[in-house]
Design an enzyme around this catalytic site. Structure first.
Site, PDB file in Angstrom:
ATOM      1  N   GLY A   1      -4.779   7.049   5.056  1.00  0.00           N
ATOM      2  CA  GLY A   1      -5.693   6.980   6.222  1.00  0.00           C
ATOM      3  C   GLY A   1      -5.182   5.640   7.102  1.00  0.00           C
ATOM      4  CB  CYS A   2      -6.816   3.469   9.412  1.00  0.00           C
ATOM      5  SG  CYS A   2      -6.479   2.213  10.636  1.00  0.00           S
ATOM      6  CG  PHE A   3      -1.035   1.750   9.913  1.00  0.00           C
ATOM      7  CD1 PHE A   3      -1.932   1.070  10.772  1.00  0.00           C
ATOM      8  CD2 PHE A   3      -0.028   2.284  10.107  1.00  0.00           C
ATOM      9  CE1 PHE A   3      -1.439   0.920  11.961  1.00  0.00           C
ATOM     10  CE2 PHE A   3       0.471   2.381  11.691  1.00  0.00           C
ATOM     11  CZ  PHE A   3      -0.474   1.652  12.333  1.00  0.00           C
ATOM     12  CD1 TRP A   4      -4.056  -1.307  11.923  1.00  0.00           C
ATOM     13  CD2 TRP A   4      -6.267  -1.146  12.616  1.00  0.00           C
ATOM     14  NE1 TRP A   4      -4.076  -1.052  13.117  1.00  0.00           N
ATOM     15  CE2 TRP A   4      -5.452  -0.784  13.467  1.00  0.00           C
ATOM     16  CE3 TRP A   4      -7.615  -0.789  12.703  1.00  0.00           C
ATOM     17  CZ2 TRP A   4      -5.588  -0.808  14.717  1.00  0.00           C
ATOM     18  CZ3 TRP A   4      -7.812  -0.743  14.149  1.00  0.00           C
ATOM     19  CH2 TRP A   4      -7.162  -0.528  15.172  1.00  0.00           C
TER      20      TRP A   4
ATOM     21  CG  HIS B   1     -11.871   3.667   7.587  1.00  0.00           C
ATOM     22  ND1 HIS B   1     -10.824   3.276   8.452  1.00  0.00           N
ATOM     23  CD2 HIS B   1     -10.838   4.500   6.699  1.00  0.00           C
ATOM     24  CE1 HIS B   1      -9.631   3.728   8.519  1.00  0.00           C
ATOM     25  NE2 HIS B   1      -9.752   4.517   7.042  1.00  0.00           N
TER      26      HIS B   1
END
Length: 156
Positions: A9-12, A153
């Site tokens: 998912g989002c790499f952050w 998330h």
């Protein structure tokens, strides 16, 4: 030192989580698994490059074995939702393990089979050889820390 590369998912949030693990010396947000050389965030978000938002991890296997990193990977996202392991949608957010050796491929495959036994739905995580990794733009690196955010998330 060894390298591991995961997309979840989002790499952050993925980068932030792995960066905090003892034995991980570096976690870099970036793009891998696609066809364009040196893609930008806009390129990857277009959905036309084939890249995944991923995190490349440098780690000391004497402190944290690869199998332990795999366990963190499985426990921090939903590997049963195709191109949507969290709230973001698109192939660039797919769940993937990019292996750097035959030993990593074998460990990743074994961990997928073990994890599947705990789930009711089929795992859609891609296990593929590592391809060139392109670090994301500087503003994506350590994004949560820079913005005073404690989580993203992903499941923590």
């Amino acid at each position: 030192m060894e390298i591991a590369t995961f997309a979840a998912g989002c790499f952050w949030g993925v980068e932030d989580l792995f960066r905090q693990i003892e034995g991980v010396t570096e976690a870099i947000s970036g793009y891998t698994g696609g066809t364009l050389v040196d893609p930008t965030y806009q390129d990857v978000c277009s959905g036309t490059t084939g890249h995944a938002e991923a995190v490349q991890i440098n780690f000391d296997p004497a402190v944290i074995p690869y199998e332990s990193l795999l366990q963190v990977f499985w426990e921090t996202h939903d590997p049963t939702t195709l191109n949507r392991p969290g709230p973001d949608v698109g192939r660039q957010y797919r769940s993937a393990i990019f292996y750097h050796s035959e030993e990593q491929r074998e460990a990743a495959t074994a961990s997928l089979l073990a994890r599947q036994q705990c789930l009711d739905r089929p795992i859609v995580t891609e296990i593929a050889p590592a391809t060139p990794f392109f670090p994301a733009e500087e503003y994506h690196q350590q994004y949560l820390m820079k913005h005073g955010l404690s989580s993203c998330h992903i499941r923590q």
